[in-house]
Each structure stands twice: as C-alpha cells, then as structure tokens.
Write a protein that holds these residues in place. Structure first.
Motif, PDB file in Angstrom:
ATOM      1  N   VAL A 144      -5.178 -18.369 -70.009  1.00 19.94           N
ATOM      2  CA  VAL A 144      -5.696 -18.610 -71.365  1.00 19.94           C
ATOM      3  C   VAL A 144      -4.808 -17.857 -72.350  1.00 19.94           C
ATOM      4  O   VAL A 144      -4.420 -18.388 -73.397  1.00 19.94           O
ATOM      5  CB  VAL A 144      -7.159 -18.133 -71.488  1.00 19.94           C
ATOM      6  N   LEU A 145      -4.474 -16.619 -71.988  1.00 14.00           N
ATOM      7  CA  LEU A 145      -3.671 -15.763 -72.870  1.00 14.00           C
ATOM      8  C   LEU A 145      -2.262 -16.327 -73.056  1.00 14.00           C
ATOM      9  O   LEU A 145      -1.724 -16.341 -74.170  1.00 14.00           O
ATOM     10  CB  LEU A 145      -3.612 -14.373 -72.242  1.00 14.00           C
ATOM     11  N   SER A 146      -1.683 -16.812 -71.960  1.00 10.47           N
ATOM     12  CA  SER A 146      -0.279 -17.249 -72.024  1.00 10.47           C
ATOM     13  C   SER A 146      -0.065 -18.416 -72.981  1.00 10.47           C
ATOM     14  O   SER A 146       0.828 -18.344 -73.835  1.00 10.47           O
ATOM     15  CB  SER A 146       0.224 -17.610 -70.628  1.00 10.47           C
ATOM     16  N   PRO A 147      -0.837 -19.519 -72.889  1.00 11.56           N
ATOM     17  CA  PRO A 147      -0.622 -20.592 -73.873  1.00 11.56           C
ATOM     18  C   PRO A 147      -0.876 -20.146 -75.311  1.00 11.56           C
ATOM     19  O   PRO A 147      -0.217 -20.635 -76.238  1.00 11.56           O
ATOM     20  CB  PRO A 147      -1.633 -21.670 -73.451  1.00 11.56           C
TER      21      PRO A 147
ATOM     22  N   ALA B  56     -16.776 -29.285 -69.469  1.00  7.75           N
ATOM     23  CA  ALA B  56     -16.695 -27.847 -69.188  1.00  7.75           C
ATOM     24  C   ALA B  56     -17.933 -27.381 -68.417  1.00  7.75           C
ATOM     25  O   ALA B  56     -17.827 -26.560 -67.495  1.00  7.75           O
ATOM     26  CB  ALA B  56     -16.563 -27.055 -70.488  1.00  7.75           C
ATOM     27  N   LEU B  57     -19.102 -27.912 -68.780  1.00  9.08           N
ATOM     28  CA  LEU B  57     -20.332 -27.548 -68.065  1.00  9.08           C
ATOM     29  C   LEU B  57     -20.249 -27.998 -66.609  1.00  9.08           C
ATOM     30  O   LEU B  57     -20.589 -27.256 -65.683  1.00  9.08           O
ATOM     31  CB  LEU B  57     -21.552 -28.189 -68.734  1.00  9.08           C
ATOM     32  N   ARG B  58     -19.782 -29.214 -66.405  1.00  8.27           N
ATOM     33  CA  ARG B  58     -19.667 -29.713 -65.042  1.00  8.27           C
ATOM     34  C   ARG B  58     -18.649 -28.897 -64.249  1.00  8.27           C
ATOM     35  O   ARG B  58     -18.843 -28.618 -63.071  1.00  8.27           O
ATOM     36  CB  ARG B  58     -19.280 -31.182 -65.049  1.00  8.27           C
ATOM     37  N   ALA B  59     -17.550 -28.519 -64.927  1.00  4.84           N
ATOM     38  CA  ALA B  59     -16.526 -27.704 -64.255  1.00  4.84           C
ATOM     39  C   ALA B  59     -17.114 -26.365 -63.818  1.00  4.84           C
ATOM     40  O   ALA B  59     -16.794 -25.865 -62.738  1.00  4.84           O
ATOM     41  CB  ALA B  59     -15.346 -27.476 -65.193  1.00  4.84           C
ATOM     42  N   ALA B 234      -4.699 -31.451 -79.611  1.00  3.81           N
ATOM     43  CA  ALA B 234      -6.143 -31.401 -79.337  1.00  3.81           C
ATOM     44  C   ALA B 234      -6.510 -30.047 -78.734  1.00  3.81           C
ATOM     45  O   ALA B 234      -6.818 -29.964 -77.532  1.00  3.81           O
ATOM     46  CB  ALA B 234      -6.538 -32.540 -78.391  1.00  3.81           C
ATOM     47  N   PRO B 235      -6.483 -28.977 -79.511  1.00  2.38           N
ATOM     48  CA  PRO B 235      -6.771 -27.638 -78.954  1.00  2.38           C
ATOM     49  C   PRO B 235      -8.200 -27.504 -78.437  1.00  2.38           C
ATOM     50  O   PRO B 235      -8.472 -26.608 -77.633  1.00  2.38           O
ATOM     51  CB  PRO B 235      -6.522 -26.691 -80.127  1.00  2.38           C
ATOM     52  N   TRP B 236      -9.119 -28.409 -78.826  1.00  2.00           N
ATOM     53  CA  TRP B 236     -10.496 -28.284 -78.371  1.00  2.00           C
ATOM     54  C   TRP B 236     -10.618 -28.535 -76.870  1.00  2.00           C
ATOM     55  O   TRP B 236     -11.596 -28.136 -76.254  1.00  2.00           O
ATOM     56  CB  TRP B 236     -11.420 -29.243 -79.143  1.00  2.00           C
ATOM     57  N   ILE B 237      -9.650 -29.254 -76.288  1.00  2.00           N
ATOM     58  CA  ILE B 237      -9.716 -29.517 -74.840  1.00  2.00           C
ATOM     59  C   ILE B 237      -9.651 -28.180 -74.095  1.00  2.00           C
ATOM     60  O   ILE B 237     -10.474 -27.894 -73.222  1.00  2.00           O
ATOM     61  CB  ILE B 237      -8.583 -30.446 -74.373  1.00  2.00           C
ATOM     62  N   MET B 238      -8.666 -27.370 -74.464  1.00  2.00           N
ATOM     63  CA  MET B 238      -8.526 -26.087 -73.800  1.00  2.00           C
ATOM     64  C   MET B 238      -9.613 -25.116 -74.251  1.00  2.00           C
ATOM     65  O   MET B 238     -10.137 -24.347 -73.442  1.00  2.00           O
ATOM     66  CB  MET B 238      -7.157 -25.494 -74.123  1.00  2.00           C
ATOM     67  N   ALA B 239      -9.972 -25.196 -75.530  1.00  2.73           N
ATOM     68  CA  ALA B 239     -10.982 -24.266 -76.046  1.00  2.73           C
ATOM     69  C   ALA B 239     -12.333 -24.507 -75.381  1.00  2.73           C
ATOM     70  O   ALA B 239     -13.091 -23.554 -75.157  1.00  2.73           O
ATOM     71  CB  ALA B 239     -11.116 -24.430 -77.565  1.00  2.73           C
ATOM     72  N   SER B 240     -12.631 -25.738 -75.033  1.00  2.00           N
ATOM     73  CA  SER B 240     -13.932 -26.056 -74.433  1.00  2.00           C
ATOM     74  C   SER B 240     -14.091 -25.379 -73.078  1.00  2.00           C
ATOM     75  O   SER B 240     -15.203 -25.135 -72.635  1.00  2.00           O
ATOM     76  CB  SER B 240     -14.095 -27.569 -74.270  1.00  2.00           C
ATOM     77  N   ALA B 241     -12.976 -25.101 -72.420  1.00  2.00           N
ATOM     78  CA  ALA B 241     -13.038 -24.375 -71.141  1.00  2.00           C
ATOM     79  C   ALA B 241     -12.756 -22.892 -71.349  1.00  2.00           C
ATOM     80  O   ALA B 241     -13.367 -22.045 -70.688  1.00  2.00           O
ATOM     81  CB  ALA B 241     -12.038 -24.962 -70.148  1.00  2.00           C
ATOM     82  N   ALA B 242     -11.830 -22.569 -72.261  1.00  2.00           N
ATOM     83  CA  ALA B 242     -11.415 -21.173 -72.439  1.00  2.00           C
ATOM     84  C   ALA B 242     -12.551 -20.309 -72.975  1.00  2.00           C
ATOM     85  O   ALA B 242     -12.798 -19.208 -72.472  1.00  2.00           O
ATOM     86  CB  ALA B 242     -10.218 -21.102 -73.386  1.00  2.00           C
TER      87      ALA B 242
END
Lengths: 297, 261
Positions: A144-147, B56-59, B234-242
C-alpha cells in the motif's frame, strides 16, 4: 553426544562451523527439491514449464543429466529455462542489486530510527506523536505504501524515476522497518534509563547529544543485535514486494519472475543464496549480541 | 472512561462491523460478483463494473477463510512444541544443555529463513495454495510464537507450586493440563491479535503476487495488484481495499498493545 561440543565458548570457529553445516543443508535441500515433485522430474517440468523444450534440453539445463551426488557437490552449471543463460552470473548480478537496495535501506532505516529516538528524547509530546505515527506506519503494508510513494514522489512531484531506481524502494522498506524498531528501541531505552549513568553524565556537563548516544542509545541497542540479524530475512521478504512494484532488478524480483515463469534452475540457485544470507546474518547478529552482553556484564 | 475515547472500543467496533459485512458478502457472493458494464471505472466501480466496496468485503471474507484455520494450526503447533520440549527437558535431566541447544538452534534456523520467499518458491513446485501459504506462515510465525510460549512455560516451571507438584511425582500431562495450559491460554489472549495481523499480511502478499490459496476469486492482494495499474485513473479501486486493510491492521495492533499492557 560429546558434551565438549556444547561446552566450548561460541567463538568464531564454532560460528563458522555452524554456518557451514547449515549452508550445506540448505544447498542440499535446494538442489533436491526438484526430486520431491510428484512423479518424474522431467515429465513434471515438461508439464509445468512455460517453454517448449525437449526432455534432453530440460536435463541439460537443470543439470539432471548428472547423478544426484554430482549435482550436490559440483559447481552449479544450470541454465535458465526461459533465456538459456547461465544461472549463477544472473543470480549474482541480481544479488548485487539487492545488496545495493539493502545498504540504502539500512542507511535510511538507521537514520530515521535514530532521528526519531533523538527527537522523542527531547520532548514528551513529540514522543507521543512519534509513537502514534509508528503504530500507524506499522499498519500500512508495503504494497500500500509503495504505490503511494510512487504516486507522490515519482508522478505528482517527479523527484525520482518511476522504475529502476533504488531510492524509493529503499525508502519504503526503511519506513516499514523504522516504525516497528522505533517502538522497540524506545521501550528498551526507557527500561535502561533508570539504571544508566545519564544523570551523572549530564551533571558533568557532557552535551545532551553525547549523553543520549553514549549513555542511552548504544547500551540499549546491544540486546537487539540478534534481532537485527533476523531483520535481514524480513528485509529479503519485503524486498520481493518492493522490487516487483518499483521494478528493481534484484533477487526478490528475480525469484518472483522465476516462480511465475516456472524457471526452476534460477529458482534453485536464487533460493539457496537468499536463504543462506538470512542464516548468516542471524548467526552473526546472535554472536554479536552474546559478545555485547558479556562486555556489559 | 468514556468508551468513545478508548481506541480499543473503536478497534473492536471496526473489526466486528467489517467482519460481519465480509461474512455477509461471502454468503451473497453471486449478487456481488455481478458486472454492471455501464459502470466500468466509474467512481466506486472497478475495471469490470463491480462495486469496489462489496468486492473488498468479499475479499476480506476470502482472507478470513484462509487465515483462521492456519492460525489455529499455528497456535496448536506452538503449544505442542512447548509441551514436548518441557517433557523432554524433565526426562533428560543430565542433558538439559543439549536439548536447549537443539531446541534454540532449530528455532533460530527457522527464524533465519525468509519464510515468504520459501513459501513462494514451494508454490512453484507444488502449486500455489494452502500448502505453500502454510509453509510461509509456519516459517515466519512459528519461531516467535514458540519462544513466547516457552517463556511462559519457563516462568511457570520456576514457581513453587509447580516444583512441589513435580516433587510429588505429578505426570507431565497433569502438570501441563492444570498449570501450564491456563497460563498459555492467557498468553495467547495477549498475542493473538498480532499473529492474526501478520497472517493477513502474509496472505495478502501471496495473493498480490498471484499465488493466493483459496478459491482464487479476488482477494485483498489481487485487488491491490489490479488497483495499482489504475492508481491515477481510478484510485478508488485500490483505496477500497487499502483503507479497510489498514484499519483492520491498526485495530489488531491497538488490541495487541492493550492486551499486552
């Protein structure tokens, strides 16, 4: 069992012997792993590998035309299944890249940790916020930090290249490690401060920085030499992710590629080097810790 | 103290809420995996038109299905190691040094191995999945857990009541069941949040590199792997998991600190 083997002190000879025996064991394991696959190794390789090679070519590239004894005790002459190039020079080059990354990480990690400890020693409120920050940092995984670092320092503010540069991955790894170690060493300093000579040193007019370094930081550090050795294997674990994200051609990225491409010759030799380095660093760290504790006594 | 100012309260609330949502998402997974092709890469939707939050919930549910059995196996292994070591210790009085040396050397050796890399390498030989993840988890987590339990066992063995029981001829199983086991469980109570958070990290690292155990459907790591390619668009894709992952890890860290204190 000969008790004399256990009674002589942990000198450099015993340390060297332990490392040699364990490295030999790791070498044997890495070279025989292919024989543990279900069925005939050549058939298995032909099925799993992503290249279309004849069985003889597989045998040649994997050194399987040699007997097991020769394979274990001869110099590895594997060739990559994908590129056909000799494995040992490829692995050594990747290892040198990872060592550069590890060195930069070590420098940044030590600097950050020392600076954080020094600042926290100055003020209780700084210490409180740094402790909170370290907990928050420990909760942000490397991938998470790296990207995020890539986005801010390579795209939005183009200070560093996006790929093939060791600064950002070493910074990410250093942050990842510094968060944990700041809390550990800070707690050690708190425990040690009560019985330290800090008050006497300050009364003698020694500067605050020297008092902190000589009478608090260095004595507290000694008990963690063993853990520093262990952190090298943590660093090697973390380097896989950092090298994949930042596209740094180190041994972590080489391992990840060889796993994905089922390049078993590269995997064998790379795994041996990575595991042995982790082992050597732990043994040296433990030996340094014992030596330090004897000196303190 | 007002619970709203207590980080432990928020940690527990977050973990309860998110885990309940994750289990619900696993149950209704057919609905969640439905694609809405007109929503591809729109805010809140991923590159396949699926709602990011539900994915993200399913993951999370997928991750829990993998790590919970392995956490039980690890705790069981560490307790079994502690019991065997204390039994060996008592039965081999004249060679205590040797058993200590072998035990410590074995744990040192496992600690020195880069567990994640070895687990990843095993997955190349024996297919990615439970075994390779389990090997990585055991190599990384077993040594500190075993040492922690050994420390508790050693402190109990130095107590007068324990020594009296040994002098009276109590068998090892009786001693472990009545004296060691309750203390080990208490120790486990303080350490389990940290171990669960580390298991989550290992599983997420595996799935980030495409070697996830489980059903292979999107897990946390795969969402990161896909999301990093769409970080700008689409940063929300990663944010939804991060964001949920970081909050979950933070909650476990806070719980761990409060248990230890």
């Amino acid at each position: 069992m000969n008790s004399r083997l256990f009674s002589f002190s942990a000198g450099p000879w015993r340390l060297g012997l332990e490392i040699l025996v364990l490295a030999a064991g790791i070498w044997i394991l890495s070279r025989t792993l292919i024989y543990l696959v279900p069925g005939d190794p050549i058939t298995y390789l032909a099925h799993e590998a992503l290249v279309d090679l004849s069985p003889d070519e597989f045998r040649s590239r994997m050194d399987l035309h040699q007997s097991l004894f020769s394979r274990l005790f001869a110099f590895p002459t594997n060739h990559s299944l994908i590129t056909g190039r000799p494995v040992l020079p490829t692995v050594l080059q990747a290892l040198s890249q990872t060592l550069i990354l590890a060195f930069l990480t070590l420098v940044q990690w030590c600097s950050m940790t020392f600076l954080g400890l020094w600042l926290s020693h100055q003020s209780a409120s700084i210490r409180k916020w740094l402790l909170r920050g370290s907990i928050a940092l420990a909760s942000v995984p490397l991938f998470v930090l790296s990207p995020l670092l890539l986005l801010f320092f390579a795209v939005e503010i183009p200070l560093f290249p996006v790929s093939h540069n060791p600064i950002l991955p070493s910074f990410a790894l250093a942050l990842f490690l510094a968060g944990y170690w700041f809390r550990i060493i800070s707690s050690a300093i708190d425990h040690y401060e009560v019985r330290s000579a800090k008050v006497g040193a300050e009364a003698r007019g020694i500067k605050t920085f020297s008092v902190f370094t000589r009478y608090l930081f260095v004595p507290s550090l000694g008990t963690y030499f063993g853990y520093f050795g262990y952190q090298v294997s943590v660093l090697l674990n973390g380097s896989v992710l950092a090298e994949v994200i930042f596209q740094w051609n180190g041994i972590g990225s080489l391992l990840a590629e060889s796993i994905t491409n089922r390049d078993y010759p590269v995997l064998e030799v790379a795994l041996f080097f990575v595991t042995t380095i982790g082992l050597i660093s732990l043994k040296i760290g433990t030996a340094l810790q014992r030596h330090w504790e004897k000196r303190l006594q | 103290m007002n619970p709203f100012w207590n980080p432990r309260f928020w940690a527990k609330t977050w973990l309860t809420t998110w885990t309940t949502g994750a289990l619900g998402a696993l149950y209704f997974s057919d609905l969640i995996l439905a694609h809405q092709l007109d929503s591809v890469l729109k805010p809140g939707y991923d590159a396949f038109g699926r709602n990011c939050l539900t994915i993200a919930l399913r993951a999370t549910g997928e991750t829990l299905l993998v790590i919970l059995p392995w956490s039980l196996i690890l705790f069981g292994l560490a307790m079994a190691w502690t019991f065997l070591k204390s039994k060996l210790h008592r039965s081999a009085q004249e060679s205590k040094t040797q058993t200590e040396w072998f035990s410590d050397s074995f744990l040192d050796l496992i600690s020195s191995l880069p567990g994640l890399l070895i687990g990843l390498s095993i997955s190349a030989y024996f297919k990615s999945g439970w075994i390779s993840f389990g090997i990585a988890a055991v190599l990384i987590l077993f040594p500190p857990l075993a040492r922690f339990f050994q420390g508790i066992e050693s402190s109990i063995q130095n107590q007068n009541f324990y020594r009296s029981a040994v002098a009276l001829g109590a068998p090892p199983r009786y001693l472990f069941k009545n004296y060691s086991w309750p203390e080990l469980l208490r120790g486990l109570h303080s350490i389990w949040p940290m171990q669960i958070s580390r298991l989550i990290l290992i599983e997420t690292s595996f799935s980030f590199l495409g070697l996830a155990p489980g059903t292979g459907v999107d897990s946390w790591g795969r969402i990161f792997f896909v999301g990093k390619d769409y970080l700008l668009e689409a940063p929300w894709i990663m944010a939804s998991a991060a964001v949920p992952l970081c909050l979950t890890l933070l909650s476990f860290h806070l719980l761990s600190r409060s248990e230890q204190s």
